[in-house]
Design an enzyme around this catalytic site. Structure first.
Site, PDB file in Angstrom:
ATOM      1  N   ASN A  40      32.233   5.373   6.700  1.00 37.44           N
ATOM      2  CA  ASN A  40      32.782   5.291   5.338  1.00 37.44           C
ATOM      3  C   ASN A  40      32.695   6.627   4.602  1.00 37.44           C
ATOM      4  O   ASN A  40      32.829   6.662   3.380  1.00 37.44           O
ATOM      5  CB  ASN A  40      32.054   4.214   4.530  1.00 37.44           C
ATOM      6  CG  ASN A  40      32.316   2.845   5.096  1.00 37.44           C
ATOM      7  OD1 ASN A  40      33.375   2.599   5.668  1.00 37.44           O
ATOM      8  ND2 ASN A  40      31.350   1.943   4.975  1.00 37.44           N
ATOM      9  N   LYS A  73      36.958  -5.041  13.289  1.00 39.85           N
ATOM     10  CA  LYS A  73      37.115  -5.573  11.930  1.00 39.85           C
ATOM     11  C   LYS A  73      38.550  -6.076  11.760  1.00 39.85           C
ATOM     12  O   LYS A  73      39.500  -5.340  12.023  1.00 39.85           O
ATOM     13  CB  LYS A  73      36.837  -4.495  10.883  1.00 39.85           C
ATOM     14  CG  LYS A  73      35.364  -4.221  10.672  1.00 39.85           C
ATOM     15  CD  LYS A  73      35.185  -3.363   9.423  1.00 39.85           C
ATOM     16  CE  LYS A  73      33.736  -2.949   9.254  1.00 39.85           C
ATOM     17  NZ  LYS A  73      33.566  -2.024   8.116  1.00 39.85           N
ATOM     18  N   HIS A 129      45.967   5.659   1.874  1.00 40.17           N
ATOM     19  CA  HIS A 129      44.532   5.579   2.144  1.00 40.17           C
ATOM     20  C   HIS A 129      43.971   6.961   2.519  1.00 40.17           C
ATOM     21  O   HIS A 129      42.939   7.390   2.006  1.00 40.17           O
ATOM     22  CB  HIS A 129      44.301   4.569   3.266  1.00 40.17           C
ATOM     23  CG  HIS A 129      42.876   4.436   3.679  1.00 40.17           C
ATOM     24  ND1 HIS A 129      41.912   3.922   2.845  1.00 40.17           N
ATOM     25  CD2 HIS A 129      42.238   4.781   4.832  1.00 40.17           C
ATOM     26  CE1 HIS A 129      40.740   3.945   3.473  1.00 40.17           C
ATOM     27  NE2 HIS A 129      40.910   4.464   4.674  1.00 40.17           N
ATOM     28  N   HIS A 153      38.002   4.699  -2.090  1.00 45.12           N
ATOM     29  CA  HIS A 153      38.311   3.309  -2.457  1.00 45.12           C
ATOM     30  C   HIS A 153      38.491   3.160  -3.960  1.00 45.12           C
ATOM     31  O   HIS A 153      39.358   2.411  -4.415  1.00 45.12           O
ATOM     32  CB  HIS A 153      37.206   2.361  -1.973  1.00 45.12           C
ATOM     33  CG  HIS A 153      37.277   2.080  -0.502  1.00 45.12           C
ATOM     34  ND1 HIS A 153      36.164   1.767   0.253  1.00 45.12           N
ATOM     35  CD2 HIS A 153      38.321   2.062   0.358  1.00 45.12           C
ATOM     36  CE1 HIS A 153      36.535   1.581   1.512  1.00 45.12           C
ATOM     37  NE2 HIS A 153      37.831   1.753   1.601  1.00 45.12           N
TER      38      HIS A 153
HETATM   39  N1  LIG Z   1      40.152  -2.866  10.653  1.00 37.77           N
HETATM   40  C1  LIG Z   1      39.692  -1.681  10.363  1.00 37.77           C
HETATM   41  O1  LIG Z   1      38.642  -1.250  10.851  1.00 37.77           O
HETATM   42  C2  LIG Z   1      40.498  -0.814   9.443  1.00 37.77           C
HETATM   43  C3  LIG Z   1      40.150   0.549   9.292  1.00 37.77           C
HETATM   44  C4  LIG Z   1      40.954   1.345   8.487  1.00 37.77           C
HETATM   45  C5  LIG Z   1      42.056   0.798   7.844  1.00 37.77           C
HETATM   46  N2  LIG Z   1      42.363  -0.521   7.986  1.00 37.77           N
HETATM   47  C6  LIG Z   1      43.535  -1.105   7.329  1.00 37.77           C
HETATM   48  O2  LIG Z   1      44.702  -0.524   7.881  1.00 37.77           O
HETATM   49  C7  LIG Z   1      45.768  -0.612   6.942  1.00 37.77           C
HETATM   50  C8  LIG Z   1      46.538   0.684   6.915  1.00 37.77           C
HETATM   51  O3  LIG Z   1      47.046   0.908   8.189  1.00 37.77           O
HETATM   52  P1  LIG Z   1      48.069   2.099   8.538  1.00 37.77           P
HETATM   53  O4  LIG Z   1      47.660   3.323   7.851  1.00 37.77           O
HETATM   54  O5  LIG Z   1      48.189   2.074  10.008  1.00 37.77           O
HETATM   55  O6  LIG Z   1      49.393   1.681   7.798  1.00 37.77           O
HETATM   56  P2  LIG Z   1      50.431   0.488   7.909  1.00 37.77           P
HETATM   57  O7  LIG Z   1      50.083  -0.503   8.935  1.00 37.77           O
HETATM   58  O8  LIG Z   1      50.579   0.048   6.512  1.00 37.77           O
HETATM   59  O9  LIG Z   1      51.743   1.254   8.350  1.00 37.77           O
HETATM   60  C9  LIG Z   1      52.309   2.224   7.509  1.00 37.77           C
HETATM   61  C10 LIG Z   1      53.828   2.225   7.614  1.00 37.77           C
HETATM   62  O10 LIG Z   1      54.221   2.866   8.817  1.00 37.77           O
HETATM   63  C11 LIG Z   1      55.150   2.062   9.534  1.00 37.77           C
HETATM   64  N3  LIG Z   1      54.922   2.354  10.951  1.00 37.77           N
HETATM   65  C12 LIG Z   1      53.871   2.011  11.709  1.00 37.77           C
HETATM   66  N4  LIG Z   1      53.966   2.586  12.918  1.00 37.77           N
HETATM   67  C13 LIG Z   1      55.115   3.289  12.931  1.00 37.77           C
HETATM   68  C14 LIG Z   1      55.749   4.127  13.887  1.00 37.77           C
HETATM   69  N5  LIG Z   1      55.196   4.387  15.069  1.00 37.77           N
HETATM   70  N6  LIG Z   1      56.933   4.683  13.560  1.00 37.77           N
HETATM   71  C15 LIG Z   1      57.487   4.479  12.348  1.00 37.77           C
HETATM   72  N7  LIG Z   1      56.917   3.720  11.390  1.00 37.77           N
HETATM   73  C16 LIG Z   1      55.737   3.146  11.686  1.00 37.77           C
HETATM   74  C17 LIG Z   1      54.841   0.670   9.117  1.00 37.77           C
HETATM   75  O11 LIG Z   1      55.976  -0.143   9.300  1.00 37.77           O
HETATM   76  C18 LIG Z   1      54.455   0.850   7.651  1.00 37.77           C
HETATM   77  O12 LIG Z   1      55.605   0.879   6.851  1.00 37.77           O
HETATM   78  C19 LIG Z   1      45.126  -0.973   5.603  1.00 37.77           C
HETATM   79  O13 LIG Z   1      45.430  -2.307   5.296  1.00 37.77           O
HETATM   80  C20 LIG Z   1      43.627  -0.820   5.868  1.00 37.77           C
HETATM   81  O14 LIG Z   1      42.858  -1.722   5.103  1.00 37.77           O
HETATM   82  C21 LIG Z   1      41.613  -1.317   8.770  1.00 37.77           C
HETATM   83 ZN   LIG Z   2      39.543   4.769   6.264  1.00 38.13          ZN
END
Ligand SMILES: NC(=O)c1ccc[n+]([C@@H]2O[C@H](COP(=O)([O-])OP(=O)(O)OC[C@H]3O[C@@H](n4cnc5c(N)ncnc54)[C@H](O)[C@@H]3O)[C@@H](O)[C@H]2O)c1
Ligand SMILES: [Zn+2]
Length: 368
Positions: A245, A143, A265, A252
């Protein structure tokens, strides 16, 4: 090092999970048989933390690497960011044999993935997830997408990566709050498919940031296997994939109501999982033990177990009704039968959800 295959015919790929493996990524990329041109997409911070190591590894094996930086806050998961990435791809003359390497959390992965899905009708994609959430969830399954001002993830495409390269040592620089947020998805996997995972996480949950690399590799790879098996059965979410989900219906709604600013999240779905478990209990679909195990795990993970009264249970009920309308009445609940087994239903009596949410509401919780 663990390898989890994702078997999807010609779109099959491997998830590789290890510790300290960033500097050896080039061997695996070489094995994909792509052209020499690659673009790393990452944030400025992650570039200096990890992107450069990825670049050095690839350059040493003869790849021609360009780098595009993007902001990785949720607001930057936008069409404007995608446009600026297209400009970079044109400027650096990437073509259909080229690959994009996404180094970062879910924001970078989703946007870079969408650029890979759409530029020249599809480039190869390598995911290098650096958050716990991205390693166990967003980097796997294909996704990709971005947000519109009117809603999250409203534009997207399915585009499977050619490789996922997850280095758990990158989690050492993640904030405690982001780490805990990812743990919520780990708990989700235990509830939907793997009761054994409960023991594994219970041992290390309080001090996850101090857990050994072996423990992290074990936990991440178990979650990846669960997601891989589910995606293999239902790549485009026509049925069983929606069990992923679990906790996300209320989660959500909470995120939307608080403009994605108050809860992470993981915090939102932690509350959502407890709500789902209690709803299941109310309709006699599960036992009290199943509810209590989840409450204990979520509490031990330092995630919220109650709803802040400032959010208001009634506004959650209203938001759920809105979401249901948007989905043309197809909003379905994922509810637990027991730890390790969930089911889908749209038959939750109207009065049950408000009652559960009301009972879960408490005055403001403070968050670290
Ligand atoms: N495609 C999918 O199947 C799917 C599933 C779940 C969530 N998502 C999406 O993922 C996003 C959230 O992703 P997330 O939780 O990874 O957060 P993110 O990508 O927003 O990262 C969170 C924070 O952590 C920092 N960061 C990342 N890796 C780091 C590291 N190793 N060391 C220090 N800082 C670091 C980033 O710079 C950011 O400030 C949402 O937009 C959500 O919609 C997508
Ligand atoms: Zn999730």
């Amino acid at each position: 090092m663990k390898r989890v295959p994702v078997s999807l015919g010609e779109r099959s790929y491997e998830i590789v999970i290890g510790s300290g493996i960033l500097s050896t990524i080039a061997d695996a990329v070489k094995g994909l048989g792509l052209g020499a041109k690659m673009m790393i997409i990452t944030s400025t911070r992650l570039w200096s933390l990890y992107g450069r190591t990825v670049q050095d590894s690839l350059a040493a094996r003869g790849f021609d690497i360009s780098v595009a930086h993007m902001n990785d806050d949720e607001e930057s998961k936008s069409v404007q960011t995608v446009m600026s990435l297209y400009d970079k791809l044109v400027e650096n003359e990437l073509d259909r044999n080229s690959g994009i390497i996404a180094v970062g959390g879910g924001v970078v992965g989703d946007v870079a993935g969408f650029a890979a899905a759409t530029f020249m009708r599809g480039l190869h994609l390598v995911q290098v997830p650096t958050t716990l959430l991205a390693q166990v969830d967003s980097s796997i399954g294909g996704k990709t997408g971005f947000n519109l001002p009117t809603g999250k993830n409203l534009v997207g495409a399915f585009h499977q990566p050619s490789l996922v390269w997850a280095d758990v040592s990158t989690l050492r620089t993640l904030s405690e709050r982001e780490l805990r947020s990812g743990l919520a998805e780990v708990i989700k996997y235990a509830v939907i498919a793997d009761p054994g995972l409960v023991d594994a996480i219970e041992h290390s949950i309080r001090l996850l940031s101090k857990a050994s690399n072996e423990t992290l590799v074990e936990i991440v790879s178990r979650c990846c296997s669960i997601k891989a098996r589910i995606v293999e059965q239902d790549e485009r979410e026509h049925g069983v994939r929606s069990v992923l989900n679990y906790g996300h219906t209320v989660g959500h709604a909470l995120e939307a109501l608080t403009n994605y600013k108050y809860y992470t999240h993981g915090e939102a779905i932690a509350i959502g999982m407890i709500a789902a478990a209690r709803i299941a209990r109310e309709i006699n679909a599960t036992d009290q033990n199943t509810v209590e195990i989840q409450e204990r795990l979520i509490g031990a993970a330092g995630l919220p177990t109650r709803i802040d009264s400032s959010v208001g249970w009634q506004s959650i009920v209203d938001q759920l009704a809105k979401d249901k309308k948007r989905l043309a009445g197809r909003a379905r609940w994922v509810l637990p039968k027991t730890i390790g087994e969930v089911f889908l239903t749209d038959e939750v009596p109207l009065n049950v959800v408000p009652r559960v949410l009301k009972n879960m509401t408490t005055p403001m919780e403070s968050k670290a």
